[in-house]
Design a protein around this motif. Structure first.
Motif, PDB file in Angstrom:
ATOM      1  N   ILE A 400       0.848  -1.205   0.000  1.00  0.00           N
ATOM      2  CA  ILE A 400       0.000   0.000   0.000  1.00  0.00           C
ATOM      3  C   ILE A 400       0.881   1.252   0.000  1.00  0.00           C
ATOM      4  O   ILE A 400       0.640   2.202  -0.755  1.00  0.00           O
ATOM      5  CB  ILE A 400      -0.963  -0.005   1.225  1.00  0.00           C
ATOM      6  N   ALA A 401       1.934   1.235   0.822  1.00  0.00           N
ATOM      7  CA  ALA A 401       2.840   2.398   0.861  1.00  0.00           C
ATOM      8  C   ALA A 401       3.544   2.564  -0.491  1.00  0.00           C
ATOM      9  O   ALA A 401       3.704   3.688  -0.995  1.00  0.00           O
ATOM     10  CB  ALA A 401       3.865   2.206   1.986  1.00  0.00           C
ATOM     11  N   TYR A 402       3.926   1.451  -1.095  1.00  0.00           N
ATOM     12  CA  TYR A 402       4.615   1.514  -2.390  1.00  0.00           C
ATOM     13  C   TYR A 402       3.658   2.031  -3.480  1.00  0.00           C
ATOM     14  O   TYR A 402       4.041   2.860  -4.312  1.00  0.00           O
ATOM     15  CB  TYR A 402       5.155   0.134  -2.758  1.00  0.00           C
ATOM     16  N   TYR A 403       2.420   1.543  -3.464  1.00  0.00           N
ATOM     17  CA  TYR A 403       1.440   2.015  -4.457  1.00  0.00           C
ATOM     18  C   TYR A 403       1.259   3.530  -4.337  1.00  0.00           C
ATOM     19  O   TYR A 403       1.126   4.238  -5.329  1.00  0.00           O
ATOM     20  CB  TYR A 403       0.102   1.289  -4.259  1.00  0.00           C
ATOM     21  N   GLU A 404       1.243   3.990  -3.104  1.00  0.00           N
ATOM     22  CA  GLU A 404       1.118   5.438  -2.863  1.00  0.00           C
ATOM     23  C   GLU A 404       2.322   6.166  -3.475  1.00  0.00           C
ATOM     24  O   GLU A 404       2.181   7.171  -4.167  1.00  0.00           O
ATOM     25  CB  GLU A 404       1.033   5.655  -1.336  1.00  0.00           C
ATOM     26  N   ALA A 405       3.525   5.616  -3.240  1.00  0.00           N
ATOM     27  CA  ALA A 405       4.755   6.238  -3.781  1.00  0.00           C
ATOM     28  C   ALA A 405       4.747   6.227  -5.315  1.00  0.00           C
ATOM     29  O   ALA A 405       5.402   7.061  -5.947  1.00  0.00           O
ATOM     30  CB  ALA A 405       5.986   5.500  -3.262  1.00  0.00           C
ATOM     31  N   CYS A 406       4.021   5.281  -5.891  1.00  0.00           N
ATOM     32  CA  CYS A 406       3.929   5.187  -7.367  1.00  0.00           C
ATOM     33  C   CYS A 406       2.731   5.969  -7.896  1.00  0.00           C
ATOM     34  O   CYS A 406       2.312   5.757  -9.048  1.00  0.00           O
ATOM     35  CB  CYS A 406       3.784   3.724  -7.793  1.00  0.00           C
ATOM     36  N   ASP A 407       2.142   6.855  -7.061  1.00  0.00           N
ATOM     37  CA  ASP A 407       0.942   7.607  -7.485  1.00  0.00           C
ATOM     38  C   ASP A 407      -0.130   6.664  -8.022  1.00  0.00           C
ATOM     39  O   ASP A 407      -0.776   6.958  -9.047  1.00  0.00           O
ATOM     40  CB  ASP A 407       1.300   8.653  -8.551  1.00  0.00           C
ATOM     41  N   LEU A 408      -0.293   5.541  -7.360  1.00  0.00           N
ATOM     42  CA  LEU A 408      -1.270   4.521  -7.782  1.00  0.00           C
ATOM     43  C   LEU A 408      -1.102   4.184  -9.269  1.00  0.00           C
ATOM     44  O   LEU A 408      -2.056   3.985  -9.997  1.00  0.00           O
ATOM     45  CB  LEU A 408      -2.706   4.959  -7.477  1.00  0.00           C
ATOM     46  N   PHE A 409       0.157   4.158  -9.685  1.00  0.00           N
ATOM     47  CA  PHE A 409       0.513   3.768 -11.067  1.00  0.00           C
ATOM     48  C   PHE A 409      -0.188   4.634 -12.112  1.00  0.00           C
ATOM     49  O   PHE A 409      -0.685   4.128 -13.120  1.00  0.00           O
ATOM     50  CB  PHE A 409       0.250   2.271 -11.295  1.00  0.00           C
ATOM     51  N   ASP A 410      -0.214   5.924 -11.802  1.00  0.00           N
ATOM     52  CA  ASP A 410      -0.795   6.852 -12.770  1.00  0.00           C
ATOM     53  C   ASP A 410       0.126   6.951 -13.981  1.00  0.00           C
ATOM     54  O   ASP A 410       1.212   7.530 -13.914  1.00  0.00           O
ATOM     55  CB  ASP A 410      -0.974   8.232 -12.112  1.00  0.00           C
ATOM     56  N   GLY A 411      -0.311   6.369 -15.085  1.00  0.00           N
ATOM     57  CA  GLY A 411       0.496   6.342 -16.303  1.00  0.00           C
ATOM     58  C   GLY A 411       0.542   7.680 -17.021  1.00  0.00           C
ATOM     59  O   GLY A 411       1.104   7.772 -18.115  1.00  0.00           O
ATOM     60  N   ARG A 412      -0.044   8.717 -16.426  1.00  0.00           N
ATOM     61  CA  ARG A 412       0.074  10.054 -17.003  1.00  0.00           C
ATOM     62  C   ARG A 412       1.077  10.879 -16.211  1.00  0.00           C
ATOM     63  O   ARG A 412       1.219  12.070 -16.444  1.00  0.00           O
ATOM     64  CB  ARG A 412      -1.293  10.780 -17.005  1.00  0.00           C
ATOM     65  N   LYS A 413       1.760  10.243 -15.277  1.00  0.00           N
ATOM     66  CA  LYS A 413       2.761  10.972 -14.484  1.00  0.00           C
ATOM     67  C   LYS A 413       4.103  10.270 -14.588  1.00  0.00           C
ATOM     68  O   LYS A 413       4.167   9.036 -14.569  1.00  0.00           O
ATOM     69  CB  LYS A 413       2.363  10.990 -13.007  1.00  0.00           C
ATOM     70  N   ALA A 414       5.162  11.069 -14.629  1.00  0.00           N
ATOM     71  CA  ALA A 414       6.508  10.487 -14.587  1.00  0.00           C
ATOM     72  C   ALA A 414       6.743   9.899 -13.204  1.00  0.00           C
ATOM     73  O   ALA A 414       6.155  10.365 -12.225  1.00  0.00           O
ATOM     74  CB  ALA A 414       7.534  11.575 -14.870  1.00  0.00           C
ATOM     75  N   PRO A 415       7.581   8.883 -13.098  1.00  0.00           N
ATOM     76  CA  PRO A 415       7.843   8.335 -11.765  1.00  0.00           C
ATOM     77  C   PRO A 415       8.591   9.340 -10.905  1.00  0.00           C
ATOM     78  O   PRO A 415       9.376  10.133 -11.418  1.00  0.00           O
ATOM     79  CB  PRO A 415       8.725   7.114 -12.041  1.00  0.00           C
ATOM     80  N   ASN A 416       8.293   9.287  -9.612  1.00  0.00           N
ATOM     81  CA  ASN A 416       9.029  10.134  -8.668  1.00  0.00           C
ATOM     82  C   ASN A 416      10.108   9.242  -8.030  1.00  0.00           C
ATOM     83  O   ASN A 416       9.848   8.525  -7.068  1.00  0.00           O
ATOM     84  CB  ASN A 416       8.044  10.671  -7.623  1.00  0.00           C
ATOM     85  N   TYR A 417      11.319   9.278  -8.603  1.00  0.00           N
ATOM     86  CA  TYR A 417      12.365   8.357  -8.147  1.00  0.00           C
ATOM     87  C   TYR A 417      12.824   8.667  -6.723  1.00  0.00           C
ATOM     88  O   TYR A 417      13.338   7.792  -6.041  1.00  0.00           O
ATOM     89  CB  TYR A 417      13.537   8.350  -9.138  1.00  0.00           C
ATOM     90  N   ALA A 418      12.630   9.920  -6.285  1.00  0.00           N
ATOM     91  CA  ALA A 418      12.998  10.237  -4.890  1.00  0.00           C
ATOM     92  C   ALA A 418      12.105   9.427  -3.939  1.00  0.00           C
ATOM     93  O   ALA A 418      12.575   8.837  -2.965  1.00  0.00           O
ATOM     94  CB  ALA A 418      12.849  11.727  -4.649  1.00  0.00           C
ATOM     95  N   LYS A 419      10.808   9.382  -4.276  1.00  0.00           N
ATOM     96  CA  LYS A 419       9.889   8.596  -3.433  1.00  0.00           C
ATOM     97  C   LYS A 419      10.195   7.108  -3.551  1.00  0.00           C
ATOM     98  O   LYS A 419      10.188   6.363  -2.574  1.00  0.00           O
ATOM     99  CB  LYS A 419       8.441   8.834  -3.875  1.00  0.00           C
ATOM    100  N   LEU A 420      10.456   6.652  -4.784  1.00  0.00           N
ATOM    101  CA  LEU A 420      10.698   5.221  -4.996  1.00  0.00           C
ATOM    102  C   LEU A 420      11.960   4.760  -4.296  1.00  0.00           C
ATOM    103  O   LEU A 420      12.081   3.587  -3.927  1.00  0.00           O
ATOM    104  CB  LEU A 420      10.812   4.894  -6.489  1.00  0.00           C
ATOM    105  N   SER A 421      12.911   5.681  -4.110  1.00  0.00           N
ATOM    106  CA  SER A 421      14.202   5.282  -3.534  1.00  0.00           C
ATOM    107  C   SER A 421      14.070   4.757  -2.115  1.00  0.00           C
ATOM    108  O   SER A 421      14.960   4.149  -1.562  1.00  0.00           O
ATOM    109  CB  SER A 421      15.189   6.455  -3.573  1.00  0.00           C
ATOM    110  N   GLN A 422      12.902   5.016  -1.504  1.00  0.00           N
ATOM    111  CA  GLN A 422      12.708   4.492  -0.140  1.00  0.00           C
ATOM    112  C   GLN A 422      12.365   3.002  -0.152  1.00  0.00           C
ATOM    113  O   GLN A 422      12.164   2.399   0.897  1.00  0.00           O
ATOM    114  CB  GLN A 422      11.581   5.269   0.542  1.00  0.00           C
ATOM    115  N   TYR A 423      12.226   2.425  -1.339  1.00  0.00           N
ATOM    116  CA  TYR A 423      11.779   1.014  -1.408  1.00  0.00           C
ATOM    117  C   TYR A 423      12.843   0.096  -1.968  1.00  0.00           C
ATOM    118  O   TYR A 423      13.725   0.524  -2.656  1.00  0.00           O
ATOM    119  CB  TYR A 423      10.496   0.916  -2.219  1.00  0.00           C
TER     120      TYR A 423
END
Ligand code: SF4
Ligand code: SF4
Length: 423
Positions: A400-423
């Motif tokens: 759930i925390a990871y999905y949040e960090a991925c903006d619920l996989f919104d394919g209209r947004k670039a990934p936020n690698y700063a957020k992803l780096s926590q995983y």
């Protein structure tokens, strides 16, 4: 997420419902050769395409039913790009929030002149980016380019997709790579692992686990290098070799060994994914939830009593292109609900029970919504399950925390690698 949206979601869950999903197979026409699929162009059957007005009626009814997610699948949807664009626009205007579609990539292949490639790909990118489509998947079957192109029957696919991805990104659409798990996914690592003569051959399974770990790593590295920012995996389907009563209306299955895995192999496959995915979550957005893999692994270990059943036929439905009828999913073809437009959702039996296949489209969201649904409707059951399966809940919270960090996989947004780096 605004507080009103959260309240709406809680109210839906309190009614023992999860946000609805409808998968519409708009056609079974296809131009690819995939050995893993019964719709490949060499398969002999009468091809069909759902009438556009019929699909619009389905969309209207789906909105009335509170459906939030809709997929337009095939066959190959991009064979009918103009219709597809019209339907996506229609669904978006009607209020469907999460709209998905995908391709085998034939319109993105390279190998012709640069001008022809540019014109063709620009048309696809501009057409799709102008719609409210949220997730657009492109299939890739193997970490080895030649293997993938041979399986699909198109040359120049991998190079063409690599060239097309930056154009999609510039237009604000971030395609997801979609892998249907098969024995060639890891190229040379995985293609030689075939069922042992002796089902109890533990050395075989140990080797299988090692090779699939390497193969999955190789696949993730390959698609990251191609330029993908999101990846999904479809688990192998068991319809064709199961003792169960499943009958596939959605013929994206095959008896070919390439997608047939024994139950023991599946157990090891899910273990390999559980081992490897955490190493790649910071590098690419990975849809595949660890909690779902864990639940499937437990199922193939014969310990599924505490698993959340699939919401297929309860909140999720499949519309078949051949007859336009509604089914609980693509694999319970003996249970037609008739026309979706005529269905009365109040008469649907809301008790989910099915775990007969591993179709990720329905299994993954069923697992992800499971604890919230149970917590609001049967807190004692949730407490009991938690006491017996704490590892599952640990993974679920991480998902759930990871999905949040991925903006619920919104394919209209670039990934936020700063957020992803926590995983
Ligand atoms: S997997 Fe997709 S692209 Fe391949 S034959 Fe089936 S429908 Fe066509
Ligand atoms: S587990 Fe879900 S997708 Fe699979 S057969 Fe049952 S209802 Fe269908």
């Amino acid at each position: 997420m605004s507080s009103q949206i959260i309240l709406n979601k809680i109210s839906t869950l309190r009614k023992n419902k999860v946000p609805g999903q409808v998968i519409i197979q708009m056609t079974d026409h296809c131009n690819a050769l995939c050995p893993q699929c019964g719709m490949r162009k060499t398969a002999q059957f009468d091809r069909t395409k759902l009438d556009k007005d019929k699909i619009k009626k389905i969309i209207d009814k789906a909105v009335e039913n509170g459906v939030e997610a809709m997929s337009f699948t095939g066959g190959e949807p991009l064979l009918f790009l103009k219709d597809l664009v019209e339907l996506i626009n229609y669904a978006g205007a009607a209020g469907i929030k999460y709209i998905r579609t995908g391709t085998n990539g034939f319109l993105l292949r390279s190998g012709t002149s640069q001008d022809e490639f540019d014109t063709r790909v620009k048309r696809v990118v501009e057409s799709l980016a102008s719609t409210p489509v949220r997730n657009f998947w492109i299939s890739v079957d193997s970490a080895d380019s030649a293997t993938h192109e041979e399986m699909r029957g198109f040359k120049g696919l991998i190079q063409g997709i690599e060239k097309a991805l930056p154009l999609f990104h510039e237009a604000g659409l971030y395609p997801s790579v979609n892998l249907g798990i098969n024995r060639k996914l890891g190229g040379s690592y995985t293609e030689n692992c075939y069922k042992p003569e002796d089902e109890q051959d533990q050395d075989y399974y140990q080797e299988f686990l090692i090779q699939y770990r390497k193969g999955i790593e190789k696949f993730y590295t390959f698609v990251i290098n191609m330029g993908f920012t999101t990846v999904n995996m479809c688990y192998p389907m068991s319809v064709q070799n199961s003792e169960s009563d499943l009958y596939s209306v959605y013929t994206a299955t095959s008896r070919d060994n390439i997608v047939n895995f024994s139950n023991n192999e599946r157990r090891k496959l899910y273990e390999a994914l559980l081992d490897i995915i955490p190493q790649y979550r910071s590098k690419i957005r990975i849809f595949t939830p660890l909690s779902s893999l864990y639940a499937l692994k437990r199922q193939y270990e014969g310990k599924s009593a505490l698993n959340y059943p699939c919401r297929g036929g309860v909140d999720f439905f499949f519309i078949d292109s051949k007859d336009g009828q509604t089914y609980p999913c693509g694999f319970r073809g003996n249970e037609s609900f008739g026309n979706y437009e005529d269905m009365d959702m109040d008469t649907i039996d809301r008790k989910a029970f099915c775990t007969k296949c591993d179709w990720e489209c329905f299994r993954d969201p069923s697992v992800l919504f499971g604890p919230a649904l149970e917590g609001l409707n049967d807190p004692v059951g949730l407490f009991r399950r938690h006491a017996n399966e704490s590892r599952f809940f640990e993974l679920w919270r991480k998902d759930i925390a990871y999905y949040e960090a991925c903006d619920l996989f919104d394919g209209r947004k670039a990934p936020n690698y700063a957020k992803l780096s926590q995983y």
